[in-house]
Enzyme design. Structure first.
Site, mmCIF file in Angstrom:
data_model
loop_
_atom_site.group_PDB
_atom_site.id
_atom_site.type_symbol
_atom_site.label_atom_id
_atom_site.label_comp_id
_atom_site.label_asym_id
_atom_site.label_seq_id
_atom_site.Cartn_x
_atom_site.Cartn_y
_atom_site.Cartn_z
ATOM 1 N N THR A 166 1.098 -1.278 0.580
ATOM 2 C CA THR A 166 -0.263 0.204 -0.259
ATOM 3 C C THR A 166 0.878 0.788 0.117
ATOM 4 O OG1 THR A 166 -1.707 -1.374 1.455
ATOM 5 C CG2 THR A 166 -1.766 1.656 1.412
ATOM 6 N N HIS B 294 2.155 2.118 -3.605
ATOM 7 C CA HIS B 294 0.867 2.708 -4.604
ATOM 8 C C HIS B 294 1.094 3.989 -4.342
ATOM 9 C CE1 HIS B 294 -0.992 -1.378 -6.155
ATOM 10 N NE2 HIS B 294 -0.935 -1.775 -4.608
#
Ligand code: ZN
Length: 342
Positions: free
Chosen positions: A40, A43
């Site tokens: 995450t 990202h």
């Protein structure tokens, strides 16, 4: 204090000075010891579609951490300065039907630290006392920092009993490897871990997963004879998010087989639903961790001898965050840890 911040709505991260958080009446202040880099976080660094939809800048990122409590809010009870802790990074609403029923992991109003609200990649982090998990003091600081992803692995691998079962795990990222280790620890008959990266499968093999298959080269069917499989796998743990991994898994389950899905696909996935129906398969979506039952289970597993330390392959000081993120984003490493102590 120093913090790693998504300062602008574009690719990149910055290490900047931000105000040290003040502690609300129900919060504790934590001196961060280690943080893990999650997919995450990568990202968010890369600023892909999910990050653009989810993150408002500026935002301190990070949700995998360990550290020590240095200050208690005035209303906090049951915690002490000096305790070694991590924390559940999902802040739930406390008022929806699920929360009121004690099923906080399925709250529909969850906020995540490090993307919805400020996170833990900073020298100090203030967290609601109700989200704090206290570790035994002797636990390795790096391992403590990956209790969040270990919790994902435990939550997934404990969806269905693995004792004496043949278990297929697809995706040899850090969470997939840890899920395979948990399945083995539960006494599975066979655990087969698949991926298309030799480097990740080699890492898995080195730290104790004996059966690995590179499905880019070898057909899964070829391991049946070696392992004494006849009809297929009883339990599937899909950790990759790759559409082909799920369709292959469905093809290799026994009738009545059960699949837990944690890997997140980036687009819609086409599956043969007739196979799911006529083979009476169960597909169970999984996210996050049960709060705090999964933390208890992860802690008990580690103290009972489950060794996940080998999944950590790289360690950096926080000032080297750019290099740390480059390693975490290359798809070849295990878990990458940053040290926030001097
Ligand atoms: Zn709720």
């Amino acid at each position: 204090m120093k913090a790693i911040v998504k300062t602008r709505a574009e690719q990149g991260l910055e290490l900047i000075d931000v105000p040290t958080p003040t502690v609300g009446p129900n919060q504790v202040l934590i001196k961060v010891s280690r943080t893990g880099i999650c997919g995450t976080d990568v990202h968010i660094q890369k600023w892909d579609g999910w990050a653009r939809k989810t993150v408002k800048t500026p935002r301190v990122i990070g949700h995998e951490f360990s550290g020590h409590i240095v200050e208690l809010g005035e209303l906090v009870t049951g915690l002490e300065v000096g305790q070694f802790v991590s924390g559940e990074g999902h802040y739930v609403c406390g008022r929806c039907r699920a929360c009121l029923a004690g099923r906080r992991e399925v709250c529909g109003n969850t906020l995540g630290i490090g993307y919805h609200v400020d996170g833990a990649m900073s020298e100090y982090f203030a967290m609601p006392a109700g989200n704090v998990w206290v570790h035994p003091g002797e636990l390795d600081r790096d391992v403590a920092a990956i209790f969040d992803p270990l919790g994902n692995a435990v939550h997934t691998a404990l969806q269905f009993p693995c004792l004496a079962e043949d278990v297929l795990v697809s995706g040899a990222g850090p969470i997939g490897i840890m899920a395979a280790l948990v399945a083995q620890f539960q006494g599975a008959r066979n655990v087969v871990l698949t991926d298309v990266s030799d480097q990740r499968l080699d890492l898995a093999h080195r730290i104790g997963i004996s059966q690995t298959v590179n499905v880019g080269r070898e057909a899964l069917r070829d391991v049946y004879g070696r392992l004494g499989l006849v009809e297929g796998f009883d339990v599937g743990l899909e950790m990759s998010g790759a559409p082909a991994a799920l369709t292959t898994m469905i093809d290799h389950m026994v009738h009545g087989g059960r699949i837990a899905l944690l890997g997140t696909p980036v687009a819609n996935v086409e599956i043969d639903l007739a196979k799911v129906i006529f083979n009476m398969l169960t597909l169970q979506g999984v996210t996050g961790r049960r709060i705090f039952e999964t933390w208890y289970q992860a802690s008990a597993l580690v103290s009972s001898g489950l060794d996940v330390s080998g999944v950590i392959t790289h360690r950096f000081h926080y000032s080297e965050f750019e290099e740390a993120f480059a390693v975490a984003g290359d798809g070849k490493s295990g878990k990458v840890i940053m040290n926030w102590e001097d």
